[in-house]
Structure formats: structure tokens, C-alpha cells
Design a protein around this motif. Structure first.
Motif, mmCIF file in Angstrom:
data_model
loop_
_atom_site.group_PDB
_atom_site.id
_atom_site.type_symbol
_atom_site.label_atom_id
_atom_site.label_comp_id
_atom_site.label_asym_id
_atom_site.label_seq_id
_atom_site.Cartn_x
_atom_site.Cartn_y
_atom_site.Cartn_z
ATOM 1 N N LEU A 96 38.323 -11.664 -18.252
ATOM 2 C CA LEU A 96 38.081 -10.945 -16.947
ATOM 3 C C LEU A 96 38.526 -11.495 -15.823
ATOM 4 C CD1 LEU A 96 36.631 -8.302 -16.009
ATOM 5 C CD2 LEU A 96 34.404 -9.873 -15.946
ATOM 6 N N MET A 97 38.302 -12.802 -15.614
ATOM 7 C CA MET A 97 38.732 -13.554 -14.098
ATOM 8 C C MET A 97 40.160 -13.256 -13.912
ATOM 9 S SD MET A 97 37.583 -14.742 -11.666
ATOM 10 C CE MET A 97 36.093 -15.119 -11.879
ATOM 11 N N ILE A 98 41.146 -13.269 -14.829
ATOM 12 C CA ILE A 98 42.278 -13.246 -14.816
ATOM 13 C C ILE A 98 42.851 -11.692 -14.404
ATOM 14 C CG2 ILE A 98 44.589 -13.279 -15.836
ATOM 15 C CD1 ILE A 98 43.604 -15.728 -17.422
ATOM 16 N N LEU A 147 44.126 1.070 -10.485
ATOM 17 C CA LEU A 147 43.473 0.080 -10.737
ATOM 18 C C LEU A 147 42.518 0.261 -11.765
ATOM 19 C CD1 LEU A 147 42.928 -1.112 -7.297
ATOM 20 C CD2 LEU A 147 44.515 -2.154 -8.693
ATOM 21 N N ALA A 148 41.682 1.522 -11.853
ATOM 22 C CA ALA A 148 40.967 1.669 -13.019
ATOM 23 C C ALA A 148 41.664 1.758 -14.376
ATOM 24 C CB ALA A 148 40.107 2.942 -12.800
ATOM 25 N N LEU A 149 42.647 2.507 -14.276
ATOM 26 C CA LEU A 149 43.514 2.216 -15.501
ATOM 27 C C LEU A 149 43.968 1.112 -16.106
ATOM 28 C CD1 LEU A 149 44.975 4.005 -17.698
ATOM 29 C CD2 LEU A 149 46.774 4.114 -16.296
ATOM 30 N N LEU A 150 44.390 0.252 -15.150
ATOM 31 C CA LEU A 150 45.053 -1.125 -15.332
ATOM 32 C C LEU A 150 43.662 -2.045 -15.982
ATOM 33 C CD1 LEU A 150 47.295 -1.795 -12.416
ATOM 34 C CD2 LEU A 150 47.742 -2.060 -14.845
ATOM 35 N N TYR A 151 42.493 -1.937 -15.237
ATOM 36 C CA TYR A 151 41.337 -2.645 -15.826
ATOM 37 C C TYR A 151 41.043 -2.312 -17.256
ATOM 38 C CZ TYR A 151 36.701 -4.241 -16.379
ATOM 39 O OH TYR A 151 35.433 -4.845 -16.728
ATOM 40 N N LEU A 152 40.915 -0.912 -17.507
ATOM 41 C CA LEU A 152 40.682 -0.519 -18.847
ATOM 42 C C LEU A 152 41.619 -1.108 -20.098
ATOM 43 C CD1 LEU A 152 39.737 3.300 -18.236
ATOM 44 C CD2 LEU A 152 38.226 1.176 -19.085
ATOM 45 N N VAL A 153 42.857 -1.107 -19.596
ATOM 46 C CA VAL A 153 43.894 -1.497 -20.543
ATOM 47 C C VAL A 153 43.710 -2.903 -20.946
ATOM 48 C CG1 VAL A 153 46.405 -1.632 -20.762
ATOM 49 C CG2 VAL A 153 45.632 0.504 -20.117
ATOM 50 N N LEU A 154 43.726 -3.677 -19.451
ATOM 51 C CA LEU A 154 43.817 -5.246 -19.618
ATOM 52 C C LEU A 154 42.577 -5.781 -20.053
ATOM 53 C CD1 LEU A 154 45.929 -5.931 -16.404
ATOM 54 C CD2 LEU A 154 46.710 -5.869 -18.967
ATOM 55 N N GLY A 182 44.304 -10.600 -10.776
ATOM 56 C CA GLY A 182 45.402 -9.882 -10.714
ATOM 57 C C GLY A 182 45.300 -8.651 -9.923
ATOM 58 N N LEU A 183 44.336 -7.722 -10.457
ATOM 59 C CA LEU A 183 44.026 -6.763 -9.317
ATOM 60 C C LEU A 183 43.768 -6.816 -8.144
ATOM 61 C CD1 LEU A 183 41.601 -4.797 -12.141
ATOM 62 C CD2 LEU A 183 43.990 -4.345 -11.883
ATOM 63 N N GLY A 184 43.056 -7.739 -8.033
ATOM 64 C CA GLY A 184 42.722 -8.201 -6.440
ATOM 65 C C GLY A 184 44.371 -8.462 -5.616
ATOM 66 N N LEU A 185 45.107 -9.316 -6.195
ATOM 67 C CA LEU A 185 46.391 -9.461 -5.686
ATOM 68 C C LEU A 185 47.082 -8.124 -5.612
ATOM 69 C CD1 LEU A 185 47.444 -12.835 -7.637
ATOM 70 C CD2 LEU A 185 46.711 -12.599 -5.165
ATOM 71 N N GLY A 186 46.985 -7.543 -6.585
ATOM 72 C CA GLY A 186 47.527 -5.966 -6.524
ATOM 73 C C GLY A 186 47.433 -5.250 -5.371
ATOM 74 N N VAL A 187 45.894 -5.251 -4.927
ATOM 75 C CA VAL A 187 45.431 -4.472 -3.917
ATOM 76 C C VAL A 187 45.864 -5.109 -2.683
ATOM 77 C CG1 VAL A 187 43.423 -4.004 -2.781
ATOM 78 C CG2 VAL A 187 43.268 -3.625 -5.262
ATOM 79 N N TYR A 188 45.747 -6.568 -2.502
ATOM 80 C CA TYR A 188 46.414 -7.067 -1.412
ATOM 81 C C TYR A 188 47.715 -6.882 -1.255
ATOM 82 C CZ TYR A 188 47.931 -10.976 1.600
ATOM 83 O OH TYR A 188 48.611 -11.479 2.831
#
Length: 135
Positions: free
Chosen positions: A68-70, A53-60, A74-80
Motif C-alpha cells: 500500500l505504501m508503494i 488514480l482510482a483505477l490505478l489504486y484498484l489495479v495495483l 507512486g500515486l502521489g508522485l503521479g499527482v505531483y
């Protein structure tokens, strides 16, 4: 139960799916059969997902400058989704982890079932079959 716990580095290796040395066999069984085994499983999954998740955040969000909201949604849906499937297969995952450490197949589930039955019998003996409560 007095068992030898792994150090933090070994626990991280264990959390991402690695096999611990044989001296930690009893701890692995303990980890898979305590009443909080499912909470422990969820914590291991969060530790596994956190760097991804940290890597995806950094990249995106940082490198590609997405909204940022998107990114957060997206990360929240990935965690879910990750936690959903992790919980669906939690019993199989924990049993597989215990089997990898030298125990018979589905041994952790059998131990949890036996512990639950013993607790039920203790409860019934005390409260359902006329056992007097101690003060």
C-alpha cells in the motif's frame, strides 16, 4: 457578470476537455478570466485525474496486492507530476479552451491582462496619486 452556468453533467464534460454548447460561451470566458481562474484550472485537473488514480489504486493495491505504501507514494508522485505540468501549461490550456468556444486566440490572457491593468490603475489613482480614501 450574470452568465448561464452549465449543469453538473455538462461541467464534468467541460472539466475533462469537452466543448460546451454555444449558450455557455460567456461562462467559459468568465471561468477563464476571473481572479480565481488558476484555482478553477487546478480543480478541473483534479477532476480529470481522480478516476485515473482510482483505477490505478484498484489495479495495483487491490487486484495485484502491491504494498500500500508503494502504491500511495507512486500515486502521489503521479499527482505531483500531473499538476506540475498542468500548471506549467495552464495559460495555454485555458486560452485553448476559450478559443475552442469561439473567441480569438489568446483572448482570455488579453482579458486577464486588461483586468489586471485596470485594477492597477484604480489602485494607483486611489493610493498613489493623492486620492483620499473614503470612510
Amino acid at each position: 457578470m450574470d452568465v448561464k452556468r452549465p449543469n453538473p453533467a455538462l461541467w464534468l464534460w467541460y472539466a475533462v476537455g469537452g466543448k460546451l454548447p454555444d449558450r455557455y460561451r460567456e461562462w467559459v470566458l468568465h471561468d477563464a478570466t476571473v481572479p480565481t481562474w488558476l484555482v478553477r484550472h487546478v480543480i478541473r485537473r483534479i477532476v480529470f485525474l481522480a478516476p485515473i488514480l482510482a483505477l490505478l489504486y484498484l489495479v495495483l493495491a487491490v487486484w495485484l496486492d502491491f504494498d500500500l505504501m508503494i502504491v500511495l507514494v507512486g500515486l502521489g508522485l503521479g499527482v505531483y507530476t500531473g499538476m506540475y505540468y498542468s500548471l506549467i501549461f495552464s495559460t495555454h490550456s485555458v486560452d485553448s479552451r476559450v478559443t475552442r468556444h469561439g473567441y480569438p486566440d489568446q483572448y482570455a490572457s488579453q482579458v486577464r491582462k486588461a483586468l489586471k491593468q485596470a485594477e492597477r490603475e484604480r489602485y494607483n489613482a486611489r493610493w498613489r496619486n493623492g486620492g483620499a480614501p473614503s470612510l
